[in-house]
Design a protein around this motif. Sequence first.
Motif, mmCIF file in Angstrom:
data_model
loop_
_atom_site.group_PDB
_atom_site.id
_atom_site.type_symbol
_atom_site.label_atom_id
_atom_site.label_comp_id
_atom_site.label_asym_id
_atom_site.label_seq_id
_atom_site.Cartn_x
_atom_site.Cartn_y
_atom_site.Cartn_z
ATOM 1 N N LEU A 161 0.847 -1.177 0.000
ATOM 2 C CA LEU A 161 0.000 0.000 0.000
ATOM 3 C C LEU A 161 0.892 1.240 0.000
ATOM 4 C CD1 LEU A 161 -3.141 0.655 2.007
ATOM 5 C CD2 LEU A 161 -1.255 2.255 2.281
ATOM 6 N N ILE A 162 0.506 2.249 -0.757
ATOM 7 C CA ILE A 162 1.239 3.513 -0.772
ATOM 8 C C ILE A 162 0.316 4.599 -0.262
ATOM 9 C CG2 ILE A 162 2.354 5.259 -2.197
ATOM 10 C CD1 ILE A 162 3.421 3.009 -3.926
ATOM 11 N N GLY A 163 0.823 5.348 0.714
ATOM 12 C CA GLY A 163 0.051 6.430 1.297
ATOM 13 C C GLY A 163 0.790 7.752 1.239
ATOM 14 N N ASN A 164 0.076 8.789 1.604
ATOM 15 C CA ASN A 164 0.535 10.174 1.598
ATOM 16 C C ASN A 164 1.308 10.462 2.887
ATOM 17 O OD1 ASN A 164 0.489 13.043 2.043
ATOM 18 N ND2 ASN A 164 -1.291 13.234 0.696
ATOM 19 N N ASN A 208 -0.788 13.956 -2.740
ATOM 20 C CA ASN A 208 -1.797 13.141 -3.431
ATOM 21 C C ASN A 208 -1.639 13.253 -4.938
ATOM 22 O OD1 ASN A 208 -3.097 12.045 -1.239
ATOM 23 N ND2 ASN A 208 -5.022 13.146 -1.547
ATOM 24 N N HIS A 209 -1.501 14.471 -5.421
ATOM 25 C CA HIS A 209 -1.405 14.699 -6.872
ATOM 26 C C HIS A 209 -0.215 13.946 -7.466
ATOM 27 C CE1 HIS A 209 -1.672 16.669 -10.728
ATOM 28 N NE2 HIS A 209 -0.384 16.967 -10.616
ATOM 29 N N VAL A 210 0.944 14.063 -6.828
ATOM 30 C CA VAL A 210 2.141 13.400 -7.346
ATOM 31 C C VAL A 210 1.966 11.884 -7.348
ATOM 32 C CG1 VAL A 210 4.586 12.928 -6.893
ATOM 33 C CG2 VAL A 210 3.737 15.267 -6.757
ATOM 34 N N TYR A 221 -4.853 6.782 2.189
ATOM 35 C CA TYR A 221 -4.324 6.858 3.546
ATOM 36 C C TYR A 221 -3.217 7.898 3.633
ATOM 37 C CZ TYR A 221 -6.807 2.477 3.945
ATOM 38 O OH TYR A 221 -7.783 1.523 3.917
ATOM 39 N N MET A 222 -3.061 8.460 4.833
ATOM 40 C CA MET A 222 -1.945 9.375 5.061
ATOM 41 C C MET A 222 -1.431 9.194 6.481
ATOM 42 S SD MET A 222 -2.619 12.259 7.263
ATOM 43 C CE MET A 222 -1.440 13.389 6.616
ATOM 44 N N ARG A 223 -0.136 9.406 6.625
ATOM 45 C CA ARG A 223 0.491 9.402 7.944
ATOM 46 C C ARG A 223 1.180 10.738 8.114
ATOM 47 N NH1 ARG A 223 5.098 8.713 10.693
ATOM 48 N NH2 ARG A 223 6.440 8.008 9.014
ATOM 49 N N PRO A 224 0.785 11.502 9.127
ATOM 50 C CA PRO A 224 1.421 12.802 9.329
ATOM 51 C C PRO A 224 2.865 12.636 9.795
ATOM 52 C CG PRO A 224 -0.177 12.375 11.077
ATOM 53 C CD PRO A 224 -0.264 11.230 10.114
ATOM 54 N N PRO A 225 3.776 13.416 9.221
ATOM 55 C CA PRO A 225 5.168 13.344 9.674
ATOM 56 C C PRO A 225 5.264 13.566 11.182
ATOM 57 C CG PRO A 225 5.011 14.655 7.677
ATOM 58 C CD PRO A 225 3.605 14.370 8.127
#
Length: 173
Positions: free
Chosen positions: A32-35, A59-61, A72-76
Motif C-alpha cells: 500500500l502507498i500512502g501520503n 496526493n497529486h504526485v 491513507y496518510m500518515r502525518p510526519p
Amino acid sequence: ARHNVRASFFMIGRFVHQRPQIARAVLAAGHLIGNHTMTHPWLAWQPDRVIREELRGCNHVIEDVLGAPVRYMRPPHGARRPAVFRTARELSLTLVQWNVMGNDWAPIGAHGVLRKMQRGLETVRERGRGANILLHDGYDQRMGADRSATVQATDQLLTELTDRKSTRLNSSH
C-alpha cells in the motif's frame, strides 16, 4: 517478499516526483502507498493553507505516478491537530498512526531496532491489540540513507514471527 508480507509505505511527494519508478515498484509488489506530505513538515505547527498544500500536492504526485487514488496518510512525526484531521477528511484520506516504534532513525543498529520492535509488540499483545510498526525506508532530508539496520532487524523480526506462527500451527494439528 521472502516472508510473503505486505507493508504500507507512506511516501514523501517530492521523492516520488524524483524517483517515480520506486513508487511503481512498491505498488507492483503488492504494498500500500500512502501520503506522507509533499515535504515532511511538522503539520501541527503549520497554517491550514500549508497543511492543505502538503496533502493535496502529495496526493497529486502519487496519483499521477500510480494512476490510482491515495486513501491513507500518515502525518510526519505523528504531528496532528484538528486542521490535519479536517483536511484529511476533505481529501478522503484516512489518517494512520503507529503503536510500535523501531526508533530506526537513531544510530542503535539492527539489534537495537529489533529490541525496540519486540518490546513494543509485547506491550500491544499484553493489551490485546494489533500492531502498527513504524519503520523508515529512507530519510526525510535527502535520498540515499543507509537503512541496512532496519532491513536486517525487519528480516529477523519477520523470521521470528513466521517461525512462531508455524510452530503454533504445527502443534495444533
